[in-house]
Design a protein around this motif. Structure first.
Motif, short mmCIF file in Angstrom:
data_model
loop_
_atom_site.label_atom_id
_atom_site.label_comp_id
_atom_site.label_asym_id
_atom_site.label_seq_id
_atom_site.Cartn_x
_atom_site.Cartn_y
_atom_site.Cartn_z
N GLN A 21 0.80 -1.23 0.00
CA GLN A 21 0.00 0.00 0.00
C GLN A 21 0.83 1.28 0.00
OE1 GLN A 21 -3.04 0.07 3.07
NE2 GLN A 21 -3.17 -2.15 3.05
N LEU A 22 2.15 1.15 0.09
CA LEU A 22 2.98 2.35 0.20
C LEU A 22 3.73 2.63 -1.10
CD1 LEU A 22 4.52 1.73 3.75
CD2 LEU A 22 2.62 3.24 3.13
N PRO A 23 3.93 3.91 -1.41
CA PRO A 23 4.78 4.24 -2.55
C PRO A 23 6.23 3.86 -2.22
CG PRO A 23 4.19 6.22 -1.33
CD PRO A 23 3.41 5.09 -0.72
N LYS A 24 7.00 3.57 -3.26
CA LYS A 24 8.40 3.19 -3.07
C LYS A 24 9.30 4.25 -3.68
CE LYS A 24 7.40 -1.70 -2.89
NZ LYS A 24 7.56 -3.00 -3.50
N ILE A 25 10.41 4.49 -2.98
CA ILE A 25 11.38 5.45 -3.47
C ILE A 25 12.67 4.72 -3.82
CG2 ILE A 25 10.38 7.37 -2.17
CD1 ILE A 25 12.72 7.04 -0.17
N SER A 26 13.49 5.39 -4.60
CA SER A 26 14.79 4.86 -5.00
C SER A 26 15.85 5.56 -4.16
CB SER A 26 15.02 5.13 -6.49
OG SER A 26 16.29 4.71 -6.86
N PRO A 27 16.40 4.86 -3.14
CA PRO A 27 17.41 5.53 -2.30
C PRO A 27 18.67 5.86 -3.09
CG PRO A 27 16.99 3.28 -1.53
CD PRO A 27 16.14 3.51 -2.72
N ALA A 28 19.27 6.99 -2.76
CA ALA A 28 20.48 7.42 -3.46
C ALA A 28 21.70 6.60 -3.03
CB ALA A 28 20.74 8.90 -3.18
N LYS A 29 21.70 6.12 -1.79
CA LYS A 29 22.84 5.36 -1.28
C LYS A 29 22.56 3.86 -1.32
CE LYS A 29 24.35 8.93 1.92
NZ LYS A 29 24.61 9.27 3.31
N LEU A 30 23.62 3.09 -1.52
CA LEU A 30 23.57 1.62 -1.48
C LEU A 30 22.50 1.06 -2.41
CD1 LEU A 30 23.96 1.31 2.37
CD2 LEU A 30 25.75 1.03 0.66
N ASN A 31 22.36 1.66 -3.57
CA ASN A 31 21.35 1.25 -4.54
C ASN A 31 21.92 1.42 -5.95
OD1 ASN A 31 18.93 0.49 -5.68
ND2 ASN A 31 17.92 2.44 -5.30
N PRO A 32 22.94 0.61 -6.30
CA PRO A 32 23.64 0.81 -7.57
C PRO A 32 22.74 0.69 -8.80
CG PRO A 32 24.35 -1.23 -6.53
CD PRO A 32 23.47 -0.52 -5.56
N GLU A 33 21.67 -0.11 -8.71
CA GLU A 33 20.77 -0.27 -9.87
C GLU A 33 19.71 0.83 -9.93
OE1 GLU A 33 21.04 -3.08 -7.65
OE2 GLU A 33 22.77 -3.79 -8.76
N ASN A 34 19.71 1.72 -8.92
CA ASN A 34 18.74 2.81 -8.86
C ASN A 34 17.29 2.30 -8.90
OD1 ASN A 34 18.27 5.54 -8.48
ND2 ASN A 34 17.96 5.89 -10.67
N VAL A 35 17.04 1.23 -8.15
CA VAL A 35 15.71 0.60 -8.09
C VAL A 35 14.88 1.25 -6.99
CG1 VAL A 35 14.50 -1.58 -7.64
CG2 VAL A 35 16.65 -1.58 -8.92
N ALA A 36 13.62 1.51 -7.30
CA ALA A 36 12.69 2.03 -6.29
C ALA A 36 12.18 0.85 -5.47
CB ALA A 36 11.54 2.77 -6.96
N TRP A 37 12.84 0.57 -4.36
CA TRP A 37 12.48 -0.59 -3.53
C TRP A 37 12.05 -0.22 -2.12
CZ3 TRP A 37 14.83 -1.52 1.12
CH2 TRP A 37 16.03 -0.87 1.37
#
Length: 143
Positions: A21-37
């Motif tokens: 039910q929640l929107p997902k964001i793409s964290p800038a750190k520790l997220n090399p694939e730039n995935v909104a998780w």
């Protein structure tokens, strides 16, 4: 902030995160694939605004707790603060959700939440086990 309020925000975040039910964001750190998780929650309690999300720290990744540690930020005009809620791995609260650094308050909170059976005349003191109290079992009868 009261531990009960922080644990309730944690509960709301985890339930809504699991149910999608929640929107997902793409964290800038520790997220090399730039995935909104990373699910994010904005909520209020008594006019206080909070933001909650799973921890995206290097330590959370190292310990594989990015789906367990929940960071709660209070970010309204009256006050600011942050707290981390985790699943306790040790002691009497093992397996319980606790606010790090406020373990004693969490213990008091959980002790107050326990429901003790109140005896009622003519009823089983443990209604979840009624079979032993049916047909006169457990009652004193004259010889």
């Amino acid at each position: 902030m009261p531990v009960a309020e922080l644990l309730d925000i944690d509960r709301e975040y985890r339930e809504k995160s699991i149910s999608g039910q929640l929107p997902k964001i793409s964290p800038a750190k520790l997220n090399p694939e730039n995935v909104a998780w990373l699910p994010i929650l904005h909520t209020e309690r008594g006019g206080r605004h909070y933001t909650a999300l799973f921890s995206n720290t290097a330590r959370a990744h190292e310990l594989n707790t990015t789906q367990d540690w929940v960071v709660i930020f209070r970010d309204d005009a009256q006050s600011h603060g942050s707290w981390t809620v985790i699943t306790s791995q040790f002691g009497k609260l093992q397996g319980s959700r606790i606010v790090r650094g406020r373990e004693d308050e969490c213990r008091e909170y959980y002790n107050a939440q326990r429901i003790f059976h109140q005896p009622v005349a003519g009823q089983s003191p443990y209604p979840e086990i009624p079979s032993m109290w049916e047909d006169g079992h457990g009652r004193v009868t004259p010889n």
